[in-house]
Design an enzyme around this catalytic site. Structure first.
Site, mmCIF file in Angstrom:
data_model
loop_
_atom_site.group_PDB
_atom_site.id
_atom_site.type_symbol
_atom_site.label_atom_id
_atom_site.label_comp_id
_atom_site.label_asym_id
_atom_site.label_seq_id
_atom_site.Cartn_x
_atom_site.Cartn_y
_atom_site.Cartn_z
ATOM 1 N N LYS A 166 -15.148 -8.304 -6.665
ATOM 2 C CA LYS A 166 -14.452 -9.279 -7.502
ATOM 3 C C LYS A 166 -13.762 -10.335 -6.645
ATOM 4 C CE LYS A 166 -11.478 -9.335 -11.606
ATOM 5 N NZ LYS A 166 -10.644 -8.509 -12.499
ATOM 6 N N ASP A 167 -13.158 -9.903 -5.544
ATOM 7 C CA ASP A 167 -12.553 -10.853 -4.612
ATOM 8 C C ASP A 167 -13.603 -11.793 -4.033
ATOM 9 O OD1 ASP A 167 -9.909 -10.046 -4.842
ATOM 10 O OD2 ASP A 167 -10.071 -8.540 -3.252
ATOM 11 N N HIS A 201 0.818 -1.211 0.000
ATOM 12 C CA HIS A 201 0.000 0.000 0.000
ATOM 13 C C HIS A 201 0.853 1.262 0.000
ATOM 14 C CE1 HIS A 201 -4.217 -1.568 0.921
ATOM 15 N NE2 HIS A 201 -3.470 -2.620 0.639
ATOM 16 N N GLU A 241 5.350 -33.734 0.523
ATOM 17 C CA GLU A 241 4.086 -33.312 -0.073
ATOM 18 C C GLU A 241 4.337 -32.677 -1.447
ATOM 19 O OE1 GLU A 241 0.472 -33.272 2.191
ATOM 20 O OE2 GLU A 241 1.721 -34.861 1.373
ATOM 21 N N SER A 244 -0.653 -0.924 -6.007
ATOM 22 C CA SER A 244 -0.634 -2.180 -6.754
ATOM 23 C C SER A 244 -0.089 -1.974 -8.160
ATOM 24 C CB SER A 244 -2.050 -2.756 -6.841
ATOM 25 O OG SER A 244 -2.540 -3.074 -5.565
#
Length: 418
Positions: free
Chosen positions: A246-247, A218, A290, A222
């Site tokens: 949108k998220d 921030h 894994e 972005s």
């Protein structure tokens, strides 16, 4: 350039009183609300940072629930997990949620990182954002390894034996470090206790580093798919409601996938040997970690020859360590003035080969330590390091890039017209 929105203004007596004493509404406004402006052209790949955060939240919640019933003892660890599955109310759901959540967390994290590489998110002025992200990746890997070991099944036990055995290659003090980490000469009760404490603590460290990561992001604002910095107010929109909505859609899809795996395919990522209690006297036919560690495990196994008086095992450990640390060097390895892969056609080809190479490394890491998988892993490891240490530094000197638009608005207009 980062455009500054109007500051938060409390609207009534209560919000003014609260803002003066505890500015939580101001914090939301500045971080996730209308006070944080984002480029209007972000695509769906920018949602995976939030999805990794959702997966981390699931891991912390389910992990806390599991910790209430888990017994950190080499004699009872495996049985306590089976008891959670059978006798604790919804224990099976908590355990499966934790297992699946780990895999989805790393899936979201890998996509988030690959998106950053393709769109040049590591370039100035966001180098610190990238470095904190790499630190998060390393902390997540350590936490995942510790958690995998706590199952104390056959594969977990022997994975802990193999990975901690890598400390022994450190000259002079390696064996002492290994004994100190394990609390003995082999994984034992002290090992389970130490791993449990670290596994319980590290997620909260990760949460703090996530806060630092968001703060650093921030500070600079972005990035976006074009790699062009914001120049006009018309090129940005408030985080709330546009990208929050949108998220939310992305989170719904993520949770649908998560629930589908938990309810129908919870063991799709789990080795069957890990449902066998740990037995120090019986080595599994094929030890492997894994799936999210497979590429790095393949790099570790690719060094098979002593060189310059250094044992192959030490070369393997150094190679595996460098394969992770090299991500943090990206801001200085790639000096291209063009950020986004959209305008770098040659880089795009090498990047697609890099993605295929990662998949090949993962496939080789899953296979037994024998031919042809070792040889394939060696060639794949060679390209992996060449991409970072040779291709990216040299490419800006020879690559002919496409014309970069002067603004986000111009770039979007060209895409619309096309």
């Amino acid at each position: 350039m980062k455009l500054s929105p109007p500051p938060y203004q409390p609207k009534n007596t209560f919000t003014r009183w609260l803002d003066d004493r505890l500015p939580v509404i101001r914090l939301w406004h500045d971080v996730m609300g209308k006070g944080y402006l984002v480029p209007r052209n972000l695509n769906w790949l920018w949602n995976f940072g939030v999805l990794a955060g959702i997966a981390l939240t699931i891991q912390i919640i389910t992990g806390l629930a599991l910790a209430m019933h888990y017994v950190a003892s080499s004699n009872e660890a495996f049985n306590s997990i089976e008891a959670i599955m059978r006798y604790v109310g919804f224990g099976w759901l908590i355990r499966y949620g934790h297992m699946v959540g780990a895999s989805l967390f790393f899936a979201a994290l890998y996509i988030h990182m690959f998106r950053g590489v393709y769109y040049g998110s590591y370039k100035a002025p966001r180098e610190v954002v990238w470095l904190i992200g790499v630190l998060l990746f390393m902390l997540a890997m350590a936490t995942a390894f510790l958690g995998y070991s706590l199952v104390w099944g056959q594969m977990s036990y022997w994975a802990a034996q193999v990975i901690t055995g890598l400390f022994s290659v450190v000259p002079f003090v390696g064996e002492k470090i290994r004994i100190w980490v394990l609390g003995g000469f082999a994984p034992n009760a002290a090992t389970v206790n130490r791993f449990f404490v670290l596994h319980f603590t590290l997620p909260f460290v990760i949460l703090a580093v996530v806060g630092l990561h968001v703060w650093a992001l921030h500070r600079q604002g972005s990035g976006n798919p074009t790699g062009i910095e914001v120049k006009k107010a018309e090129e940005v929109v408030p985080m709330q409601p546009y990208y929050i909505a949108k998220d939310f859609v992305a989170i719904c899809v993520f949770l649908l996938i998560f629930c589908s795996l938990v309810f129908f395919y919870p063991n799709v990522f789990t080795d069957p040997d890990n449902y066998i209690p740990a037995n120090p006297f019986s080595t599994p036919a094929h030890i492997k970690p894994e799936w999210y560690f497979w590429p790095f495990y393949a790099v570790l196994r690719s060094f098979t020859v002593n060189f310059m008086g250094i044992p192959a095992k030490l070369w393997g450990v150094l190679g595996m360590g460098l394969s992770v640390l090299v991500w943090g060097l990206l801001p200085w390895l790639d000096n291209s003035p063009v950020r986004s892969g959209r305008y770098r056609p040659v880089f795009r080809c090498f990047f697609l080969l890099f993605l295929a190479d990662i998949l090949l490394l993962g496939f080789c890491g899953k296979q037994p330590a024998e031919e042809p998988w070792i040889r394939l892993g060696q060639w794949a490891s060679l390209y992996y390091f060449a991409f970072f240490l040779v291709i990216l530094p040299i490419l800006p000197l020879v690559e002919k890039t496409k014309a970069v638009p002067s603004s986000i608005e111009e770039a979007e207009k060209k895409r619309t017209d096309a």
